[in-house]
Scaffold this motif. Sequence first.
Motif, PDB file in Angstrom:
ATOM      1  N   LEU A 177      68.819  53.992-180.904  1.00  0.00           N
ATOM      2  CA  LEU A 177      68.765  52.783-180.091  1.00  0.00           C
ATOM      3  C   LEU A 177      69.958  52.783-179.145  1.00  0.00           C
ATOM      4  O   LEU A 177      71.107  52.692-179.589  1.00  0.00           O
ATOM      5  CB  LEU A 177      68.790  51.532-180.982  1.00  0.00           C
ATOM      6  N   TYR A 178      69.691  52.891-177.848  1.00  0.00           N
ATOM      7  CA  TYR A 178      70.758  52.905-176.850  1.00  0.00           C
ATOM      8  C   TYR A 178      70.720  51.580-176.094  1.00  0.00           C
ATOM      9  O   TYR A 178      69.692  51.190-175.528  1.00  0.00           O
ATOM     10  CB  TYR A 178      70.563  54.069-175.878  1.00  0.00           C
ATOM     11  N   GLN A 179      71.851  50.869-176.079  1.00  0.00           N
ATOM     12  CA  GLN A 179      71.879  49.504-175.594  1.00  0.00           C
ATOM     13  C   GLN A 179      72.834  49.327-174.414  1.00  0.00           C
ATOM     14  O   GLN A 179      73.849  50.020-174.319  1.00  0.00           O
ATOM     15  CB  GLN A 179      72.309  48.566-176.731  1.00  0.00           C
ATOM     16  N   VAL A 193      63.344  47.258-176.815  1.00  0.00           N
ATOM     17  CA  VAL A 193      62.813  46.928-178.141  1.00  0.00           C
ATOM     18  C   VAL A 193      63.725  45.970-178.903  1.00  0.00           C
ATOM     19  O   VAL A 193      63.347  45.474-179.970  1.00  0.00           O
ATOM     20  CB  VAL A 193      62.584  48.199-178.990  1.00  0.00           C
ATOM     21  N   ALA A 194      64.925  45.696-178.370  1.00  0.00           N
ATOM     22  CA  ALA A 194      65.878  44.884-179.129  1.00  0.00           C
ATOM     23  C   ALA A 194      66.892  44.234-178.200  1.00  0.00           C
ATOM     24  O   ALA A 194      67.116  44.683-177.075  1.00  0.00           O
ATOM     25  CB  ALA A 194      66.614  45.754-180.162  1.00  0.00           C
ATOM     26  N   ILE A 195      67.506  43.177-178.708  1.00  0.00           N
ATOM     27  CA  ILE A 195      68.648  42.558-178.050  1.00  0.00           C
ATOM     28  C   ILE A 195      69.615  42.097-179.118  1.00  0.00           C
ATOM     29  O   ILE A 195      69.206  41.576-180.169  1.00  0.00           O
ATOM     30  CB  ILE A 195      68.238  41.375-177.149  1.00  0.00           C
ATOM     31  N   ILE A 245      67.492  59.811-176.344  1.00  0.00           N
ATOM     32  CA  ILE A 245      67.435  58.511-177.018  1.00  0.00           C
ATOM     33  C   ILE A 245      65.971  58.259-177.393  1.00  0.00           C
ATOM     34  O   ILE A 245      65.046  58.762-176.750  1.00  0.00           O
ATOM     35  CB  ILE A 245      67.988  57.360-176.146  1.00  0.00           C
ATOM     36  N   ARG A 246      65.787  57.457-178.445  1.00  0.00           N
ATOM     37  CA  ARG A 246      64.421  57.164-178.904  1.00  0.00           C
ATOM     38  C   ARG A 246      63.939  55.811-178.394  1.00  0.00           C
ATOM     39  O   ARG A 246      62.762  55.646-178.110  1.00  0.00           O
ATOM     40  CB  ARG A 246      64.379  57.189-180.436  1.00  0.00           C
ATOM     41  N   ASN A 247      64.854  54.857-178.304  1.00  0.00           N
ATOM     42  CA  ASN A 247      64.528  53.505-177.849  1.00  0.00           C
ATOM     43  C   ASN A 247      65.737  52.939-177.126  1.00  0.00           C
ATOM     44  O   ASN A 247      66.858  53.433-177.258  1.00  0.00           O
ATOM     45  CB  ASN A 247      64.193  52.595-179.035  1.00  0.00           C
ATOM     46  N   TRP A 248      65.507  51.864-176.387  1.00  0.00           N
ATOM     47  CA  TRP A 248      66.642  51.227-175.727  1.00  0.00           C
ATOM     48  C   TRP A 248      66.559  49.712-175.895  1.00  0.00           C
ATOM     49  O   TRP A 248      65.501  49.159-176.177  1.00  0.00           O
ATOM     50  CB  TRP A 248      66.711  51.620-174.256  1.00  0.00           C
ATOM     51  N   GLY A 249      67.715  49.076-175.741  1.00  0.00           N
ATOM     52  CA  GLY A 249      67.772  47.630-175.918  1.00  0.00           C
ATOM     53  C   GLY A 249      68.885  47.007-175.098  1.00  0.00           C
ATOM     54  O   GLY A 249      69.629  47.690-174.380  1.00  0.00           O
ATOM     55  N   LEU A 250      69.004  45.696-175.236  1.00  0.00           N
ATOM     56  CA  LEU A 250      69.968  44.897-174.488  1.00  0.00           C
ATOM     57  C   LEU A 250      71.027  44.322-175.423  1.00  0.00           C
ATOM     58  O   LEU A 250      70.882  44.326-176.646  1.00  0.00           O
ATOM     59  CB  LEU A 250      69.246  43.764-173.767  1.00  0.00           C
TER      60      LEU A 250
END
Length: 350
Positions: A126-128, A206-208, A177-182
Motif C-alpha cells: 500500500l503506497y500512500q 483503496v484506503a485513506i 506497488i500493489r495498491n495505493w491510498g491517501l
Amino acid sequence: MQFSRLGSSTLDVSRVCLGSMTWGLQNNQHDADEQINFALSHGVNFIDTAELYAIPPSANTYGKTESIIGNWLARHREKREQLILATKISGSGVSWIREGAPITGQAILQAVDDSLQRLNTDYIDLYQLHWPNRTSPHFAKHWPGMVTFSDVNRDQEVAAMLDILQALHACIEQGKIRNWGLSDDTTWGINTYLRLSSQHNLAKPVAIQNEFNLLHTKDWPYLIENCVHEDIAFLPWSPLAAGSLTGKYLNGARPEGSRWTHMQRNGLFRDTLQANQAIEAYTKLAQQFGITPAQLALAWVNQVDGVTSTIIGATSMSQLKENIQAFDLNLTGEQIKAVHEVLHHFPSPY
C-alpha cells in the motif's frame, strides 16, 4: 486477531496496524525488531511507515524508519509474503525531501524506488500520499476560516492529481506497488481521485488514513460514510491523540523520553484545557470499566462502523502489549453510552 478487507483491494489486514514512526529516534533497531516479532506472533500482519519517518521529522532521521524495517526484512525474507507493508511519499513543505517540492508523478517514480531500496523489498502493498499538495483541514487547521478553499485553482489541482494517478498506475503495472491510498485528505480528494480513475481507467485508491480518536472525530460521519459506500478502507492514525488519551500528560506532566518532550512541527496543539478535561473524564470511565485509558480509547475506535484497521504506536513493549490487548475488548452498550456522554460534552476539544 480479527481481519478486514483493505477497501476494494484483495488484501485482508489485521484490525491492528503496527505504526513505526518512533523507530529511528525514540526506538532503535533492537526495539523495532522486538515490536515487529511480538506483533506478528499475535496475528498482526499490517505495518505502516513513511519516507518522512522517524518523527519528529528531521534531515538526520529521514528514511531511517524504512531502513530499520528493511534491516528486519533482510533477516526474515521468509516472512515478507505474510506482511502487508504500507509506506508513504511526503508532500510539500519539507525542505530536505526533494527541496520541499509538491508531489508529482516524477517524484512518485523516484520515491517508490528509494523506498523499495530502504525497505529491502521488491514491492509495497500500500503506497500512500502522506498529505495532498493543496492545504487540507488537518493538523489543527480544521476550524472554520483556517483554510480558504476558494484560493485553490481547481483545474491545476485536478491536473496535478491526474499526473500523480498516472505515475501510481505505472508503478502498479510494473509490480512495484500493489495498491495505493491517501492520507490526511478529504472527501473531495477521495472523490476526485475516484472520478479520475474511472475516466482514465486507472487504479483507484483503496484506503485513506486520517487522525481519528475520542478527541478528534471530525471524519464522522461524512468522510467515513464516503469510505463505506465507495469501498475505501478507513485507517485511523493517532487513536490515542499523540499519547494524550493515556492520561500521561495530564496536569502538565511530561514523562522522560515521551513524545511530548520532543519538539513538534505543529506544536502541542492537542494540549488544551478542554482536551485535558475530556481526558480526565475518559480516565475515570476506564477505571470504572477495569481497563486502562489507552485500552478504552483503542477499543472505542475499533468498534466504530467503517473503521478497517487502527494504526497503533508504542515506544515500549509494555505499551505495545497493552495496546494490542485492547482489540480483544468488546465495549458493552452501556459502556459506549457512557463514553458518548463525555464525547457529547467535549465534541472537539482541540
